[in-house]
Design an enzyme around this catalytic site. Structure first.
Site, PDB file in Angstrom:
ATOM      1  CG  ASP A  84      -5.955   0.507   2.568  1.00  0.00           C
ATOM      2  OD1 ASP A  84      -5.453   1.203   3.366  1.00  0.00           O
ATOM      3  OD2 ASP A  84      -6.757   0.483   1.732  1.00  0.00           O
ATOM      4  CB  CYS A 125      -2.166   2.917  -1.022  1.00  0.00           C
ATOM      5  SG  CYS A 125      -2.680   1.221  -0.150  1.00  0.00           S
ATOM      6  CE  LYS A 127      -9.562   3.299   2.029  1.00  0.00           C
ATOM      7  NZ  LYS A 127      -8.736   2.146   1.348  1.00  0.00           N
ATOM      8  CB  CYS A 194      -3.232  -4.678  -4.971  1.00  0.00           C
ATOM      9  SG  CYS A 194      -2.579  -4.522  -3.228  1.00  0.00           S
ATOM     10  CD  GLU A 445     -10.626  -1.759   2.020  1.00  0.00           C
ATOM     11  OE1 GLU A 445     -10.819  -0.891   1.192  1.00  0.00           O
ATOM     12  OE2 GLU A 445      -9.550  -2.734   1.970  1.00  0.00           O
ATOM     13  CB  SER A 471     -10.473  -5.172   0.183  1.00  0.00           C
ATOM     14  OG  SER A 471      -9.255  -5.519  -0.855  1.00  0.00           O
TER      15      SER A 471
END
Length: 555
Positions: A84, A125, A127, A194, A445, A471
């Site tokens: 993403d 990540c 999804k 993240c 997003e 996001s």
């Protein structure tokens, strides 16, 4: 209780007629003894596409070892991920939400086709988490989800959002090229997802609260002994679930979903949790609706001071104990259902019995008596602009009401250009449409626009509304998931430049100040634009996908 631990694999490998299947499996390493063991699939999302997933194949090997040493026969297979943070702001981001369905479908396909008796799914990540959980719910075979873990902070506590906001700051002349390059080079130090309470950490926490992960799987750094041990233990846990006959349907109750929603609110998690929990509940055949988030949110406070709105990173929450002390606090406060079964084979209450409180003096998680916000930051709005609902993330930092002038854009790219070149100014309501599940397609997003607004110093002075989504790293006065979406003739399609729009979080209303007669006239003139894609994955997705208010599911 006697259970059939080989309910599915025996159909594939036992008996005279399955000699060809055994022959194929011997070539990949099966022995005579292996054919008598339960087969446990290990679904890895390992990939060099993104730091979120670059380390996950090693975790899959640990999970396989745990399954084998417990008495099963592990078989590792792979599914996709989409990066993403790399695709963000580009046409490629249309594939992000699509990848959730592909992940769910591919895990379901392999586990179903190969006759695995149970499985471990490992994701990093955004999804990966809901996609894996949807597959677990659909298949209803003993399974455990393992989160790949959070990234360590970059220099000066930077993360990926620091880079997105630096782009806006550079466009406004607030920093120079050298500073932008420094931020770019130091924000992402290595493997892991993240590092704030963005979508990956939000969904990992929600899935742990659902009972599908082992305790604290959501709160471990990607590069750590704890994460390797978590993966190993997950393989063994699936074997234990097989022995005890515990299936996802024994875990995924309505009460479990209420626990997940409560946890997301307490953590000030991403708006994407609304979309994904609706989808997981749909896969589990559990009735869950937008209004359940409002009902639960009325009694659940925001307790964690986490990025992007707050101060702290996931690594700092990990250092004080992760989410287990938070769950214990919520349980003791009567906000969680303690009798829900989990993948440990114990109830949530039993799992939390010996959990110690957070250390004295920590500032990351507030006590129930002194919350950051007394009710939910996830606000479901209705009104003539969103008759089927919209979702806002109102933390209190950005205020509770915004009224401004519409500035409309067909798609993210047009809006981004106007933000960067200074066309968007204080008092504007940026309207980005034709970005919904069908219209995008893929419900991109809007991290690049929201970060650019923040980077230009306009986060408190400009609102952004969209039929797309945000996001977990977005901040500011932002409202997404507007339904019906523009492509199907939702009212957002009829907004014109200069219209007045008011968002009132306290009243939970989003209002377009245009008369019903004017709206009807605009509707009569409107024609849907041509589809973005007429074949392939995006076209198929657009044809099948449901409204965002229903989780944007395709089955």
């Amino acid at each position: 209780m006697t259970t059939d631990k080989r309910r599915y694999s025996s159909i594939v490998v036992d008996g005279l007629t399955n000699a060809p299947a055994r022959a194929m499996l011997r070539a990949v390493g099966f022995t005579d003894a292996d054919f008598k063991k339960p087969q446990i699939g290990i679904a890895s999302t390992g990939s060099a596409l993104t730091p979120c997933n670059v380390h996950i194949n090693a975790l899959a090997e640990s999970a396989a070892m745990g399954a084998d040493e417990a008495g099963g026969k592990a078989v590792v297979f792979h599914t996709i991920t989409v990066a993403d943070g790399i695709a963000m702001g580009s046409p490629g981001m249309r594939y992000s939400l699509v990848s959730r369905e592909v992940i769910a479908d591919s895990i379901e396909t392999v586990v179903g086709a190969e006759g695995f008796d149970g499985f471990v799914a490992i994701g990093g990540c955004d999804k990966n988490m809901p996609g894996s959980a949807m597959a677990i719910a659909r298949l209803n075979r003993p399974a455990v989800f393992v989160y790949g873990g959070s990234i360590q902070p970059g220099q000066e506590r930077r993360d990926i959002i620091s880079v997105f906001e630096a782009v806006g700051a550079r466009s406004a002349g607030r920093i120079d090229d050298a500073k932008l390059k420094e931020v770019e080079e130091t924000a992402i130090p290595g493997p892991g997802s993240c590092g704030g309470m963005y979508t990956a950490n939000t969904m990992a926490s929600a899935i742990e609260a659902l009972g599908l992960s082992l305790p604290n799987s959501s709160a471990q750094e990607a590069v750590s002994d704890n994460k390797r041990r978590d993966a190993y233990a997950a393989g063994a846990a699936v074997f234990n679930l097989l022995e005890r006959g515990i299936k996802p349907s024994d875990i995924l109750s309505r009460e479990a979903f209420e626990n997940a929603i409560t946890t997301v609110i307490a953590l000030e998690g991403s708006t994407n949790a609304v979309l994904h929990l609706l989808a997981i509940a749909h896969a589990a055949r559990i009735p869950l609706a937008l209004d359940d988030f409002t009902r639960i949110g009325a009694r659940v406070p925001v307790l964690a001071d986490m990025r992007p709105a707050g101060r702290f990173s996931m690594s700092e929450l990990i250092a004080i104990g992760g989410i287990q002390p938070l769950l214990k606090m919520l349980l003791d406060g009567g906000l969680l259902h303690g009798d829900c079964m989990t993948v440990t084979g114990k109830t949530l209450r039993e799992n939390l019995a010996n959990v110690a409180p957070y250390p004295a003096g920590q500032e990351i998680v507030r006590p129930l008596a002194n919350p950051l916000k007394p009710d939910s930051h996830l606000v479901v709005l209705y009104g003539n602009l969103a008759p089927e609902g919209a979702v806002a993330k109102i933390t209190g930092h950005e205020g509770l009401r915004f009224s401004g002038t519409a500035r409309t854009f067909h798609g993210e790219e047009a809006a981004m250009k106007a933000i960067i070149d200074g066309t968007v100014v204080k008092g504007d309501v940026v309207v980005i449409r034709y970005e919904g599940p069908k219209g995008g397609p893929g419900m991109r997003e809007m991290l690049s626009p929201t970060s650019a607004i923040g980077g230009r110093g306009l986060a408190g002075d400009v609102a952004l509304i969209t039929d797309g989504r945000f996001s977990g790293g977005s901040r500011g006065f932002v409202i997404g998931h507007i339904t019906p979406e523009a492509i199907v003739g939702g009212p957002i399609a009829f907004v014109e430049d200069g219209d007045r729009i008011t968002v009132d979080a306290q009243k939970r209303e989003i209002t377009l100040h245009v008369s019903d007669a004017d709206l009807a006239a605009r509707r009569a003139r409107w024609r849907a634009p041509p589809p973005y894609a007429d074949r392939g994955a995006l076209a198929k997705y657009a044809k099948l996908v449901s409204s965002a208010s229903l989780g944007a599911v395709t089955d």
